[in-house]
Design a protein around this motif. Structure first.
Motif, PDB file in Angstrom:
ATOM      1  N   ILE A 146       0.868  -1.107  -0.168  1.00 20.17           N
ATOM      2  CA  ILE A 146      -0.001  -0.094  -0.127  1.00 20.17           C
ATOM      3  C   ILE A 146       0.883   1.377   0.071  1.00 20.17           C
ATOM      4  O   ILE A 146       1.838   1.267   0.810  1.00 20.17           O
ATOM      5  CB  ILE A 146      -1.037  -0.014   1.231  1.00 20.17           C
ATOM      6  N   VAL A 147       0.622   2.273  -0.958  1.00 18.34           N
ATOM      7  CA  VAL A 147       1.341   3.300  -1.018  1.00 18.34           C
ATOM      8  C   VAL A 147       0.430   4.515  -0.628  1.00 18.34           C
ATOM      9  O   VAL A 147      -0.682   4.612  -1.295  1.00 18.34           O
ATOM     10  CB  VAL A 147       1.792   3.732  -2.607  1.00 18.34           C
ATOM     11  N   ILE A 148       0.710   5.505   0.273  1.00 24.21           N
ATOM     12  CA  ILE A 148      -0.047   6.359   0.625  1.00 24.21           C
ATOM     13  C   ILE A 148       0.615   7.545   0.252  1.00 24.21           C
ATOM     14  O   ILE A 148       1.659   8.056   0.403  1.00 24.21           O
ATOM     15  CB  ILE A 148      -0.031   6.452   2.429  1.00 24.21           C
ATOM     16  N   GLY A 149      -0.234   8.682  -0.421  1.00 20.84           N
ATOM     17  CA  GLY A 149       0.319   9.807  -1.061  1.00 20.84           C
ATOM     18  C   GLY A 149      -0.684  10.886  -0.387  1.00 20.84           C
ATOM     19  O   GLY A 149      -1.668  10.696   0.063  1.00 20.84           O
ATOM     20  N   VAL A 150       0.050  12.073  -0.151  1.00 16.18           N
ATOM     21  CA  VAL A 150      -0.616  13.119   0.421  1.00 16.18           C
ATOM     22  C   VAL A 150      -0.514  14.424  -0.526  1.00 16.18           C
ATOM     23  O   VAL A 150       0.969  14.668  -1.063  1.00 16.18           O
ATOM     24  CB  VAL A 150       0.122  13.341   1.846  1.00 16.18           C
ATOM     25  N   VAL A 151      -1.817  14.975  -0.872  1.00 23.23           N
ATOM     26  CA  VAL A 151      -1.513  16.162  -1.762  1.00 23.23           C
ATOM     27  C   VAL A 151      -2.032  17.387  -0.875  1.00 23.23           C
ATOM     28  O   VAL A 151      -3.141  17.338  -0.296  1.00 23.23           O
ATOM     29  CB  VAL A 151      -2.525  16.065  -2.704  1.00 23.23           C
ATOM     30  N   ASP A 152      -0.996  18.227  -0.829  1.00 21.18           N
ATOM     31  CA  ASP A 152      -1.209  19.480  -0.067  1.00 21.18           C
ATOM     32  C   ASP A 152      -1.542  20.448  -1.072  1.00 21.18           C
ATOM     33  O   ASP A 152      -0.765  21.111  -1.743  1.00 21.18           O
ATOM     34  CB  ASP A 152       0.091  19.734   0.760  1.00 21.18           C
ATOM     35  N   SER A 153      -2.917  20.901  -1.016  1.00 18.15           N
ATOM     36  CA  SER A 153      -3.332  22.052  -2.241  1.00 18.15           C
ATOM     37  C   SER A 153      -2.965  23.521  -1.499  1.00 18.15           C
ATOM     38  O   SER A 153      -3.210  24.558  -2.285  1.00 18.15           O
ATOM     39  CB  SER A 153      -4.606  21.774  -2.418  1.00 18.15           C
ATOM     40  N   GLY A 154      -2.480  23.300  -0.258  1.00 18.41           N
ATOM     41  CA  GLY A 154      -2.215  25.012   0.284  1.00 18.41           C
ATOM     42  C   GLY A 154      -3.332  25.660   0.802  1.00 18.41           C
ATOM     43  O   GLY A 154      -4.265  25.137   0.951  1.00 18.41           O
ATOM     44  N   ILE A 155      -3.108  26.744   1.216  1.00 24.58           N
ATOM     45  CA  ILE A 155      -4.200  27.696   1.996  1.00 24.58           C
ATOM     46  C   ILE A 155      -4.758  28.624   0.854  1.00 24.58           C
ATOM     47  O   ILE A 155      -3.855  29.451   0.062  1.00 24.58           O
ATOM     48  CB  ILE A 155      -3.949  28.386   2.978  1.00 24.58           C
ATOM     49  N   TRP A 156      -6.094  28.652   0.636  1.00 25.64           N
ATOM     50  CA  TRP A 156      -6.592  29.582  -0.141  1.00 25.64           C
ATOM     51  C   TRP A 156      -7.568  30.418   0.563  1.00 25.64           C
ATOM     52  O   TRP A 156      -8.723  30.055   1.122  1.00 25.64           O
ATOM     53  CB  TRP A 156      -7.388  28.792  -1.345  1.00 25.64           C
ATOM     54  N   PRO A 157      -7.357  31.872   0.604  1.00 22.75           N
ATOM     55  CA  PRO A 157      -8.011  32.654   1.604  1.00 22.75           C
ATOM     56  C   PRO A 157      -9.667  32.658   1.476  1.00 22.75           C
ATOM     57  O   PRO A 157     -10.356  32.761   2.180  1.00 22.75           O
ATOM     58  CB  PRO A 157      -7.546  34.196   1.601  1.00 22.75           C
ATOM     59  N   GLU A 158      -9.944  32.678   0.131  1.00 21.52           N
ATOM     60  CA  GLU A 158     -11.419  32.622  -0.363  1.00 21.52           C
ATOM     61  C   GLU A 158     -12.109  31.060  -0.059  1.00 21.52           C
ATOM     62  O   GLU A 158     -13.339  31.116  -0.245  1.00 21.52           O
ATOM     63  CB  GLU A 158     -11.609  32.833  -1.923  1.00 21.52           C
ATOM     64  N   SER A 159     -11.343  30.249   0.711  1.00 19.40           N
ATOM     65  CA  SER A 159     -11.954  29.131   0.831  1.00 19.40           C
ATOM     66  C   SER A 159     -13.434  29.297   1.855  1.00 19.40           C
ATOM     67  O   SER A 159     -12.999  29.985   2.871  1.00 19.40           O
ATOM     68  CB  SER A 159     -10.946  27.934   1.250  1.00 19.40           C
TER      69      SER A 159
END
Length: 169
Positions: A146-159
């Motif tokens: 099992i391979v686990i990947g993490v995608v960090d999309s960062g912080i978006w102020p309008e979220s």
């Protein structure tokens, strides 16, 4: 028969000869000085004016106490400088070099860095509360292949996560 006796005698004398040679050799003992991480707390007001930066001053201090036997260490001796809460540096030093720093009037304190960390995730199954006998953990063959990947999309102020509407400001 004489030939067998001669071979046995030759074997015994060879073993004796090897024993004599090795027992007469003296082991070469090299006592390398032990190097540890130390934190040196300095008095910034004591910095001589000839040094334009703290780093220049620290390098000069290291050069004045360095043990020439340990000089051959790879990499720089100073590996971190402190300049927010207090002035000082972290360096790889021998016990004797650290003692020499303690005798300098511009040094407030020297202490060995004995940071101990307790990592909570070194045993991920226990940390996640997985049972070794039943459930998800054994059903997935204990995470094999099992391979686990993490995608960090960062912080978006309008979220929407940052919407403070309705907080009663």
């Amino acid at each position: 028969m004489a030939f067998t006796y001669l071979c046995n005698l030759s074997l015994v004398s060879s073993i004796f000869f090897i024993f004599v040679i090795f027992s007469s050799l003296k082991p070469i003992v090299t006592s390398e000085p032990v190097v540890s991480s130390y934190i040196v707390h300095t008095d910034n007001r004591a910095r001589p004016s000839q040094f334009s930066t703290q780093d220049d001053w620290y390098a000069s201090m290291i050069a004045s106490v360095i043990d020439q036997k340990v000089q051959s260490l790879s990499g720089p001796r100073i590996f971190y400088t402190y300049d927010v809460v207090f002035k000082g540096f972290a360096a790889r030093l021998t016990d004797k070099e650290a003692e020499n720093f303690m005798n300098m009037p511009e040094v407030i304190s020297v202490f060995q860095d004995k940071a101990t960390l307790k990592l909570d995730t070194t045993r991920s199954p226990d940390f996640l509360g997985l049972n070794h006998n039943y459930g998800l953990w054994p059903e997935t063959n204990y995470g094999d292949d099992i391979v686990i990947g993490v995608v960090d999309s960062g912080i978006w102020p309008e979220s929407g996560s940052f919407d403070d509407g309705g907080l009663g400001l």
